[in-house]
Design a protein around this motif. Structure first.
Motif, mmCIF file in Angstrom:
data_model
loop_
_atom_site.group_PDB
_atom_site.id
_atom_site.type_symbol
_atom_site.label_atom_id
_atom_site.label_comp_id
_atom_site.label_asym_id
_atom_site.label_seq_id
_atom_site.Cartn_x
_atom_site.Cartn_y
_atom_site.Cartn_z
ATOM 1 N N UNK A 102 -10.901 2.385 -1.096
ATOM 2 C CA UNK A 102 -11.054 3.496 -0.156
ATOM 3 C C UNK A 102 -9.960 3.437 0.901
ATOM 4 N N UNK A 103 -8.714 3.541 0.432
ATOM 5 C CA UNK A 103 -7.559 3.502 1.320
ATOM 6 C C UNK A 103 -6.613 4.636 0.953
ATOM 7 N N UNK A 104 -5.897 5.121 1.954
ATOM 8 C CA UNK A 104 -4.767 6.008 1.706
ATOM 9 C C UNK A 104 -3.542 5.100 1.591
ATOM 10 N N UNK A 105 -2.892 5.076 0.423
ATOM 11 C CA UNK A 105 -1.796 4.133 0.202
ATOM 12 C C UNK A 105 -0.497 4.875 -0.090
ATOM 13 N N UNK A 106 0.613 4.226 0.282
ATOM 14 C CA UNK A 106 1.935 4.736 -0.077
ATOM 15 C C UNK A 106 2.620 3.655 -0.912
ATOM 16 N N UNK A 107 3.185 4.058 -2.033
ATOM 17 C CA UNK A 107 3.761 3.121 -2.999
ATOM 18 C C UNK A 107 5.273 3.185 -2.975
ATOM 19 N N UNK A 108 5.903 2.030 -3.158
ATOM 20 C CA UNK A 108 7.360 1.932 -3.121
ATOM 21 C C UNK A 108 8.034 2.755 -4.211
ATOM 22 N N UNK A 109 7.367 2.921 -5.351
ATOM 23 C CA UNK A 109 7.970 3.668 -6.452
ATOM 24 C C UNK A 109 6.922 4.035 -7.479
ATOM 25 N N UNK A 110 7.332 4.733 -8.536
ATOM 26 C CA UNK A 110 6.363 5.203 -9.527
ATOM 27 C C UNK A 110 5.621 4.091 -10.249
#
Length: 249
Positions: free
Chosen positions: A204-212
């Motif tokens: 239950x987190x909003x995450x941002x990923x370094x790449x695909x």
């Protein structure tokens, strides 16, 4: 009202201590309150003797494949212990999984001979200019996924793996977990970090990923609110954090 786009927002940085500071500086310059919570740690290779045997004699190896910045760091350290430097790799071609790893190689003194058009193991495996029967040696951790091996094998390229270092989960106390759960956005720089976060604290987190590739791993671990950086760079990851924050406004 602050003109800084991340003012009033808490962004959790889950990279190792060694890799967190530069990203944290970029985020703070945009107004973010930064919470550094490393989710993984790096440990020595399990069989250093076998690794060093590979590194001393690379005859017969057509390509060295590096799929992380930590791989470049660990490779340079192992060669230094052997009394060797970047020039030892002059007789073998070196491929990087994406621009960030390629920059690390250039900074070390051995620019990459090949970088795929899109970062990621599957793209590296599909695009590597290796001929059938050539040997590609993947220098990585014990947790390397099989995508690269499958993609190369489908083309008849021989694949071997040597463990440069080990990736292990960091242990977090309840206080650290509580702070992490209070973050507006969590940054993820690797699939192993995504899986460990899911195991420790749920999805239950909003995450941002370094790449695909990291984004795919995050979705595979169960995260549904995933923003992907446009490229594997710290500025792009900060831009992705901003984009995620817009969804909170």
């Amino acid at each position: 009202m602050s003109a800084l786009p991340l003012a009033g927002r808490t962004v959790a940085v889950t990279r190792t201590r060694e890799g967190a500071s530069r990203l944290s500086d970029v985020l703070r310059s945009r107004g973010a309150e930064v919470l550094e919570v490393p989710l993984i740690r790096f440990a020595p290779a399990g069989d250093e003797a076998a690794l060093h045997a590979w590194l001393r004699d690379l005859s017969g190896v057509g390509w060295l494949l590096l799929t992380s910045n930590q791989g470049v760091t660990a490779l340079s350290e192992h060669l230094e212990r052997l009394g060797l430097g970047a020039e030892h790799l002059a007789g073998v071609r070196v491929a990087a999984v994406g621009p960030s790893t390629a920059r690390s190689l250039s900074a070390w003194g051995r620019p990459a001979d090949f970088v795929p058009s899109t970062p990621g193991a599957r793209h590296l495996g599909a695009e590597l200019p290796a001929a059938p029967g050539e040997l590609a040696l993947h220098l990585t951790s014990q947790l390397a996924e099989a995508e690269l091996q499958r993609a190369l094998g489908a083309r008849g390229v021989r694949y071997a793996r040597a463990e440069l270092y080990r990736t292990e989960p960091a242990q977090l106390g309840e206080a650290a977990l509580a702070r992490l759960r209070g973050a507006d956005v969590v940054t993820l720089a690797s699939g192993s970090a995504a899986r460990h976060l899911a195991g420790l604290a749920g999805t239950d987190f909003r995450v941002v990923a370094m790449g695909p590739q990291t984004a795919d791993a995050a979705r595979g671990a169960g995260f549904t609110r995933v923003t992907v950086a446009r490229e594997a760079s710290l500025e792009a990851l900060a831009d992705a954090a901003e984009g995620a924050v817009l969804g909170l406004s």
